[in-house]
Design a protein around this motif. Structure first.
Motif, PDB file in Angstrom:
ATOM      1  N   THR B  94       4.783   9.622  -6.678  1.00 53.08           N
ATOM      2  CA  THR B  94       4.212   8.314  -6.318  1.00 53.08           C
ATOM      3  C   THR B  94       3.001   8.007  -7.191  1.00 53.08           C
ATOM      4  OG1 THR B  94       4.859   8.812  -4.043  1.00 53.08           O
ATOM      5  CG2 THR B  94       3.401   6.928  -4.368  1.00 53.08           C
ATOM      6  N   LEU B 222       0.933   0.665  -3.349  1.00 60.77           N
ATOM      7  CA  LEU B 222       1.388   1.949  -3.859  1.00 60.77           C
ATOM      8  C   LEU B 222       0.542   3.084  -3.288  1.00 60.77           C
ATOM      9  CD1 LEU B 222       3.595   2.845  -5.831  1.00 60.77           C
ATOM     10  CD2 LEU B 222       1.860   2.939  -7.599  1.00 60.77           C
ATOM     11  N   VAL B 225       1.581   3.790   0.196  1.00 61.42           N
ATOM     12  CA  VAL B 225       2.749   4.678   0.258  1.00 61.42           C
ATOM     13  C   VAL B 225       2.305   6.132   0.082  1.00 61.42           C
ATOM     14  CG1 VAL B 225       4.913   5.328  -0.888  1.00 61.42           C
ATOM     15  CG2 VAL B 225       4.344   2.915  -0.552  1.00 61.42           C
ATOM     16  N   GLN B 229       2.571   9.091   2.771  1.00 62.67           N
ATOM     17  CA  GLN B 229       3.241  10.358   2.434  1.00 62.67           C
ATOM     18  C   GLN B 229       2.375  11.547   2.846  1.00 62.67           C
ATOM     19  OE1 GLN B 229       4.153   9.709  -1.806  1.00 62.67           O
ATOM     20  NE2 GLN B 229       5.882  11.052  -1.438  1.00 62.67           N
ATOM     21  N   VAL B 234       5.879   8.732   5.816  1.00 56.53           N
ATOM     22  CA  VAL B 234       7.077   8.377   5.036  1.00 56.53           C
ATOM     23  C   VAL B 234       7.407   9.497   4.058  1.00 56.53           C
ATOM     24  CG1 VAL B 234       6.710   5.873   5.114  1.00 56.53           C
ATOM     25  CG2 VAL B 234       5.751   7.204   3.234  1.00 56.53           C
ATOM     26  N   ILE B 236       9.748  10.082   0.389  1.00 58.57           N
ATOM     27  CA  ILE B 236      10.583   9.436  -0.620  1.00 58.57           C
ATOM     28  C   ILE B 236      11.997  10.006  -0.554  1.00 58.57           C
ATOM     29  CG2 ILE B 236      10.968   9.094  -3.088  1.00 58.57           C
ATOM     30  CD1 ILE B 236       8.042   8.970  -3.500  1.00 58.57           C
ATOM     31  N   SER B 240      15.306   5.007   0.225  1.00 60.38           N
ATOM     32  CA  SER B 240      14.056   4.226   0.196  1.00 60.38           C
ATOM     33  C   SER B 240      13.747   3.744  -1.230  1.00 60.38           C
ATOM     34  CB  SER B 240      12.898   5.039   0.760  1.00 60.38           C
ATOM     35  OG  SER B 240      12.670   6.177  -0.034  1.00 60.38           O
ATOM     36  N   SER B 244      13.490  -0.181  -2.189  1.00 64.56           N
ATOM     37  CA  SER B 244      12.285  -0.642  -2.904  1.00 64.56           C
ATOM     38  C   SER B 244      12.669  -1.322  -4.215  1.00 64.56           C
ATOM     39  CB  SER B 244      11.361   0.536  -3.218  1.00 64.56           C
ATOM     40  OG  SER B 244      11.068   1.243  -2.055  1.00 64.56           O
TER      41      SER B 244
END
Lengths: 360, 273
Positions: B94, B222, B225, B229, B234, B236, B240, B244
């Motif tokens: 990420t 971002l 996210v 995480q 969440v 990845i 997903s 996205s």
């Protein structure tokens, strides 16, 4: 012979056979001088506008919101001539130039430049821009890149067959070939201006727009640029020049337009002089001869409009200097005047320009 | 002068000329060049060090109830240390997305605001270049260095990580289907989003730094996210990433439509001040 155009309403206009022949002739022999037809008077676009390399505009207007910047502009600039647009700051000269160059869409009116109608569609503009060169108010060069690369980019955008050769020719023409590898940031103001001129003429366009071409230049460089403009005219290119420099305009331009939102006056320097001021003749007297004492001897003569005595001379407003001057001279000598100088008073372009602006 | 025939149609050649010009400017702009190199370097160093640090530990070193950021319990069949390594790999994935987002923002804002500041746009618009060609040229030129650097940095990070990750399944979270999908699909779409917004915002700004900062707000989702995480909210997964990607593709397309409407020749000259 001036052709007669029938100004009929609607999209169709009758064209005489003589006109069609003239149009054909004009399109085949571009360099041949043909008597100018006043298209504004007939409200009809030029017959050969698709092959012309001049500039023509009718009713061109630009408004930004409520602000009217250019108002009903009519222009008719012959191919191969230099036209100077004079006007104070904020008069709308640059906006006019941008409209003619297809950079700003006019609020009203139409224009044909270098045989291409200025239509605001990307495809048509791309074609127009291959036929014009533009020197902007500021040089607008990429400072971090070399002088040569700046021009190479434009040569490639113009899709020139030999970009390197064209760039070399242009750089040599403006005397910057030896500085070609230097980044633009290191060049002087004058050099940048010369580089910008080189960019404008790189693709040898038939129409060149120059916005204040000598504003940042020293006298020597300015003289070089003027020589270059003369050369462009000599090559048959049409030049539209926006300038504050009246001396430059007088020296270079075939036609001058005094502009403030709209065209206040247009014509050759001589035509503008005649339109702004009545002809005047000047008699300078040897001291201590008193000019005022001789004024009555000429005041009553036919063709004399006004007599002013000042600073050892008589300034006489006349209808036609060629007719009146010999008679006036004879009358003054018979009156016992001792003359040092006799001649027609020539008004400077500055006087004409200020007079036109003040008259508004 | 001999001009090649042209009907004023779209020309990829002219797009290429603009691209090359932009790259030359980026190459000669130290500030932009530095920002292009610095962020990837930091991420490679931190990412590799993190994986190396975890590899030195044993499962016994971990506390009985590990925090959610360790990702323990989310990867079946792996021991605690390996689960932490896998979780760390996805979190850094990420973070690596910051590169294709931030670098194009920086290059695009400087490209547009720089043109405005130096008044170089007018001569460019007076050339046969079409406005769309100019915009596409600028977008591609701004997007590619960021993408190239992101991929290069990620390959270096993956290469160094392979030295400290023993388990092939754990390594698949560094270089496997998910990372390939993220770097291959999500990264270019994010980059396009950054470029599109940078071009739009720059057209209304005269200060490149201000434009860059405003556009950098894009980083927040971002980072959201990333934080989610870390909190274990969440994870990845391929689905997903695909969702996205679809959302981003739609947003990018809308942005392109808006951009082509906003960037009119006259607008650029009279409003880009």
């Amino acid at each position: 012979m001036v052709p007669t155009l029938l100004n009929q309403p609607g999209p169709f206009r009758k064209v005489s056979i003589s006109q069609m022949l003239l149009s054909f002739y004009q399109s085949r022999i571009q360099s041949h001088k043909i008597p100018k037809v006043s298209r504004q008077a007939y409200n009809v676009p030029r017959m050969n506008e698709k092959t012309s390399t001049g500039i023509w505009a009718q009713g061109l207007e630009k408004r930004f919101g409520d602000n009217q910047v250019v108002q009903s502009l009519d222009l008719d600039i012959d191919e191969g001539s230099v036209y100077a647009l004079l006007g104070p700051n904020g008069a709308g000269k640059t906006t006019t130039l941008r409209m003619l160059a297809g950079l700003i869409e006019p609020s009203a009116g139409r224009a044909v430049v270098a045989g291409v109608e200025v239509v605001h569609h990307e495809r048509e503009l791309s074609v127009l821009h291959r036929r014009i060169g533009l020197l902007t108010e500021t040089p607008g060069m990429w400072d971090r890149l070399s002088a040569r690369y700046n021009l190479i980019v434009h040569a490639r955008l113009h899709n020139l067959a030999d970009p390197d050769g064209a760039v070399e020719t242009a750089l040599r023409l403006v005397g910057l070939w030896n500085r070609r590898l230097e980044v633009v940031a290191k060049l002087s103001k004058g050099m940048r201006q010369r580089l910008a001129i080189a960019r404008a003429i790189l693709h040898e366009p038939p129409v060149v727009f120059l916005d204040e071409p000598t504003s940042a230049l020293d006298p020597e460089a300015a003289a070089d640029v003027r020589e270059l403009i003369e050369q462009l005219r000599g090559e048959g290119r049409t030049v539209l020049l926006c300038t504050h420099n009246l001396d430059e305009a007088e020296r270079l331009a075939d036609q001058i337009g005094v502009f403030r939102q709209r065209l206040l006056a247009s014509g050759s320097v001589e035509e503008l002089r005649r339109a702004a001021f009545s002809p005047e003749v000047v008699f300078r007297f040897r001291s201590p001869d008193d000019p005022a004492a001789h004024a009555p001897s000429v005041r009553a003569l036919p063709g004399v409009e006004d007599v002013v005595a000042s600073n050892g001379s008589l300034t006489i407003g006349v209808q036609n200097p060629n007719d009146v001057l010999p008679r006036l001279t004879r009358a003054l000598i018979e009156d016992g005047a001792e003359l040092l100088f006799v001649g027609e008073r020539v008004r400077s372009l500055e006087e004409v320009y200020l007079h036109v602006l003040e008259a508004e | 002068m001999y001009l090649k025939q042209s009907s004023g149609r779209w020309s990829w050649y002219r797009v290429g000329v603009v691209c090359r010009k932009e790259w030359s400017e980026i190459y000669h702009n130290r500030r932009v060049l530095l920002s292009t190199v610095l962020l990837p370097l930091i991420l490679v160093v931190i990412g590799t060090s993190g994986q190396w640090g975890v590899s030195l530990m044993s499962s016994a070193d971990f506390v009985n109830e590990p925090p959610p950021s360790l990702g323990v319990g989310r990867f079946e069949g792996l021991d605690v240390r390996e689960q932490f390594q896998a979780s760390l790999a996805l979190q850094f994935l990420t973070l690596f997305l910051l590169i294709p987002l931030l670098i194009p923002i920086s290059t695009a804002t400087y490209s547009v605001v720089g043109e405005k500041r130096d008044r170089t746009l007018e001569p460019l618009l007076a050339s046969p270049l079409r406005t769309e060609e100019l915009l596409v040229g600028k977008a591609v030129a701004s997007l590619t260095p960021g993408l190239l650097v992101a991929v290069t940095a990620y390959v270096v990070y993956a290469g160094l990580s392979s030295l400290v990750i023993d388990n092939a399944r754990v390594f698949s979270y560094v270089l496997g289907p998910i990372p390939l999908l993220v770097m291959g699909v999500l990264a270019p779409l994010l980059g396009l989003l950054g470029v599109g917004l940078a071009l739009l915002i720059s057209s209304r700004s005269t200060d490149p730094r201000a434009a860059e900062q405003i556009t950098s707000v894009l980083v927040l989702p971002l980072m959201g996210v990333f934080v989610a995480q870390v909190l274990g909210l969440v994870q990845i997964a391929p689905w997903s990433v695909v969702v996205s990607a679809v959302v981003l593709a739609v947003v990018d397309a809308l942005l392109f439509v808006v951009a082509t409407h906003v960037f009119k020749r006259g607008e650029i000259l009279t409003r880009w001040r």
